[in-house]
Enzyme design. Structure first.
Site, mmCIF file in Angstrom:
data_model
loop_
_atom_site.group_PDB
_atom_site.id
_atom_site.type_symbol
_atom_site.label_atom_id
_atom_site.label_comp_id
_atom_site.label_asym_id
_atom_site.label_seq_id
_atom_site.Cartn_x
_atom_site.Cartn_y
_atom_site.Cartn_z
ATOM 1 N N SER A 195 29.573 -14.619 23.935
ATOM 2 C CA SER A 195 28.400 -14.734 23.066
ATOM 3 C C SER A 195 28.734 -15.119 21.624
ATOM 4 O O SER A 195 28.006 -15.922 21.031
ATOM 5 C CB SER A 195 27.598 -13.429 23.083
ATOM 6 O OG SER A 195 26.931 -13.272 24.305
ATOM 7 N N ILE A 247 22.054 -20.338 26.875
ATOM 8 C CA ILE A 247 21.390 -19.108 26.452
ATOM 9 C C ILE A 247 22.368 -18.211 25.715
ATOM 10 O O ILE A 247 23.580 -18.296 25.892
ATOM 11 C CB ILE A 247 20.751 -18.366 27.651
ATOM 12 C CG1 ILE A 247 21.754 -18.108 28.764
ATOM 13 C CG2 ILE A 247 19.571 -19.165 28.190
ATOM 14 C CD1 ILE A 247 21.158 -17.371 29.957
ATOM 15 N N GLU A 248 21.815 -17.352 24.866
ATOM 16 C CA GLU A 248 22.641 -16.622 23.902
ATOM 17 C C GLU A 248 23.621 -15.664 24.553
ATOM 18 O O GLU A 248 24.678 -15.376 23.975
ATOM 19 C CB GLU A 248 21.760 -15.875 22.908
ATOM 20 C CG GLU A 248 20.899 -14.790 23.492
ATOM 21 C CD GLU A 248 19.913 -14.240 22.461
ATOM 22 O OE1 GLU A 248 20.120 -13.108 22.013
ATOM 23 O OE2 GLU A 248 18.952 -14.947 22.114
ATOM 24 N N GLN A 249 23.320 -15.170 25.736
ATOM 25 C CA GLN A 249 24.260 -14.268 26.402
ATOM 26 C C GLN A 249 25.514 -15.003 26.875
ATOM 27 O O GLN A 249 26.509 -14.356 27.199
ATOM 28 C CB GLN A 249 23.579 -13.565 27.572
ATOM 29 C CG GLN A 249 22.578 -12.502 27.152
ATOM 30 C CD GLN A 249 21.253 -13.068 26.698
ATOM 31 O OE1 GLN A 249 20.996 -14.276 26.797
ATOM 32 N NE2 GLN A 249 20.379 -12.210 26.198
ATOM 33 N N GLY A 250 25.453 -16.345 26.914
ATOM 34 C CA GLY A 250 26.660 -17.109 27.169
ATOM 35 C C GLY A 250 26.604 -18.144 28.269
ATOM 36 O O GLY A 250 27.483 -18.992 28.359
#
Length: 528
Positions: A353, A326-329
């Site tokens: 990120s 996921i984009e938050q990491g």
């Protein structure tokens, strides 16, 4: 000399006309105490005035962490570049930032999150800007809106250029005068650790962009400890980059979450502690999306119906066969839902990120599971703008970065908006037809370009409660029909455009509609 200052003193360091970069993802990692102090200073003194803010993912929400809304005051905020903006059901009315955008009192731009991080990196290295193909053919492209959200956003921030015989988008780097980041712990020298945080986000890159251009870095933390007590491997932002420290002991970990050690990877939750979706039409759609996956895949997941797919795999005993990114990491584990969306429990790793977006932009992963608001004749998708409900659409966030080169994308959603649906007799029933068509001639805003997907050979599937469609060079092709759905009445007649029908039209598997596990077993074959 101590680096610790009050939030009020930190706010005094923001001068008129400054460029302010803020690290956060909605409520996750939001330095809300510092932003609140800036807003309070403006109310008290009328300063700072005319600032520009950069928010690579988003700042704040409408559930206790105001974020950018602290700054949404006429005269304070001149321009803002955000990956996304606060959205959702607003019991107290829409966010203040949306009122400013609608009234043209702030120049507002919706810039893909990964590109905003890239702009910081280029500013930090004193390079002129970002050359990218991310966003070509979408609202990001200056041939369309060029990221502008309103008439006040009249200054171009992106140009289409030719380089080495190819078309590219060029974003000029923007150097922050001040960067505000957040961590859990600081020592007296300003070294920052993130042990209670759900993600690192882009704090290091944003700090470098300010420091290398003569700016200052303000860090909000829960606590300060003695020098020399932090392990060097745990320090994510070194003290040489941090000028001032603000202690805010009550900062929330993420939206409506004071602290959950499973989010920060300090404990691992037993799989039995995760709930699985109750039977519903949404669950049927999520089950069908899950059937598109294969063992060994690295799969990105977005907000909406597809966010439940990890729980489907858990219910089916298939957890661990797919690695969620996921984009938050977060890498691996189980992505969380609702107010904790953007976080994961039991993650295998947490990436910064900006590096996660580098992975996404180049299509290094196997598939992405996303939502849609509209789909048009060319297979283009809108997730970022509905004029009828402007405060509910937050912007694209990382959607454009993720879809730019993804090899396989599965979009999930309802075929029409507002339909009253039911489950029974091994299929779907339509008790009352929806009011708003979502399969349209032309999407209101192009968040994903179907034309470009065809050019690049991307594998695009659309899963709805009524049918499954594929994107082909000749348009949308209905390949599968749900039991209980009439092809002519419930699908073809409910779209604003002609839909082609596959010669070998399939019926969706009956196992999608039964109670209990459906017996899904993912097989290998993630990469060719």
């Amino acid at each position: 000399m101590s680096k610790q200052v009050t939030a009020a003193r930190a706010a005094e360091l923001i001068r008129d006309g400054a460029v302010l970069s803020v690290s956060s993802s909605s409520g996750l990692g939001c330095p809300d105490a510092v932003l609140a102090a800036i807003g309070a200073r403006f109310k008290r003194e009328g300063a700072p005035r005319g600032i520009t803010t950069l928010h690579p993912i988003a700042a704040g929400d409408m559930y206790g962490i105001k974020g950018i809304d602290h700054l949404a005051k006429p005269g304070l905020l001149k321009k803002t570049l955000c990956g996304s903006y606060p959205s959702g059901p607003f019991s107290a009315g829409p966010p203040k930032i949306w009122k400013l955008i609608g009234a043209n009192e702030v120049a507002a731009y919706n810039v893909p999150s990964g590109i905003l991080f890239d702009m910081h990196r280029e500013a930090a290295a004193k390079r002129p800007g970002v050359l990218t193909k991310v966003g070509l053919g979408t609202f990001v492209d200056p041939d369309n809106e060029g990221c502008a959200m309103n008439a006040a956003a009249s200054e171009p921030i992106v140009a289409r250029v030719s380089f080495d015989g190819e078309d590219w988008l060029y974003f000029r780097a923007i150097a922050p005068d001040v960067t505000v980041i957040r961590a859990t712990t600081a020592d007296g020298r300003g070294n920052l650790t993130y042990e209670h945080e759900g993600a690192y986000l882009g704090a290091l890159d944003q700090a470098l962009a300010a420091r290398n251009n003569g700016g200052i870095v303000i860090a909000q933390v829960k606590r300060i400890v003695e020098n020399g007590t932090l392990k060097p491997h745990d320090v994510r932002v070194p003290g040489v980059l941090v000028d001032h420290i603000v202690v805010a002991p009550d900062q929330l970990q993420t939206t409506q979450t004071p602290y959950d050690p499973a989010i920060s990877g300090e404990i691992f939750r037993p799989l039995s502690s995760f709930s699985t979706p109750e039977m519903s039409v949404q669950k049927v759609i999520a089950r069908r999306v899950a059937m598109e996956l294969a063992e060994g895949m690295a799969v990105n997941i977005g907000f909406g119906i597809s966010a439940n797919v990890p729980r489907i795999l858990l219910e089916e005993g298939q957890h661990g066969k797919v690695t969620w990114v996921i984009e938050q990491g977060a890498v691996g584990g189980i992505p969380l839902l609702d107010f904790k969306f953007g976080c994961a429990s039991n993650a295998e790793a947490i990436m910064p990120s900006p590096q996660q977006f580098t992975y996404f932009q180049a299509g290094g992963f196997d598939a992405s599971l996303l939502s849609f608001l509209q789909i048009d004749r060319e297979g283009s998708v809108n997730v970022s703008k509905l004029s009828a409900r402007p405060h509910v659409t937050a912007g694209a966030g990382g959607f454009v970065d993720i879809t730019a080169r993804a090899r396989k994308i599965v979009f999930a959603g309802f075929f029409k908006a507002g339909a009253k649906l039911s489950l029974g007799h091994g299929g779907v029933g339509i008790e009352q037809e929806g009011r708003v068509n979502k399969i349209v001639e032309k999407v209101e805003q192009i968040s994903f370009s179907g034309r470009r997907a065809i050019e690049q050979g991307q594998d695009i599937t659309y899963v709805t409660e009524r049918c499954v469609m594929k994107l082909t060079p000749d348009g949308l092709l209905v390949t599968e029909l749900a039991p209980g759905i009439d092809l002519e009445r419930d699908v073809l007649a409910q779209a604003d455009i002609p839909l082609r029908v596959a010669d070998g039209l399939k019926t969706s598997p009956a196992i999608l509609y039964g109670e209990g596990p459906m017996g899904l077993e993912l097989k290998g074959g993630a990469r060719v």
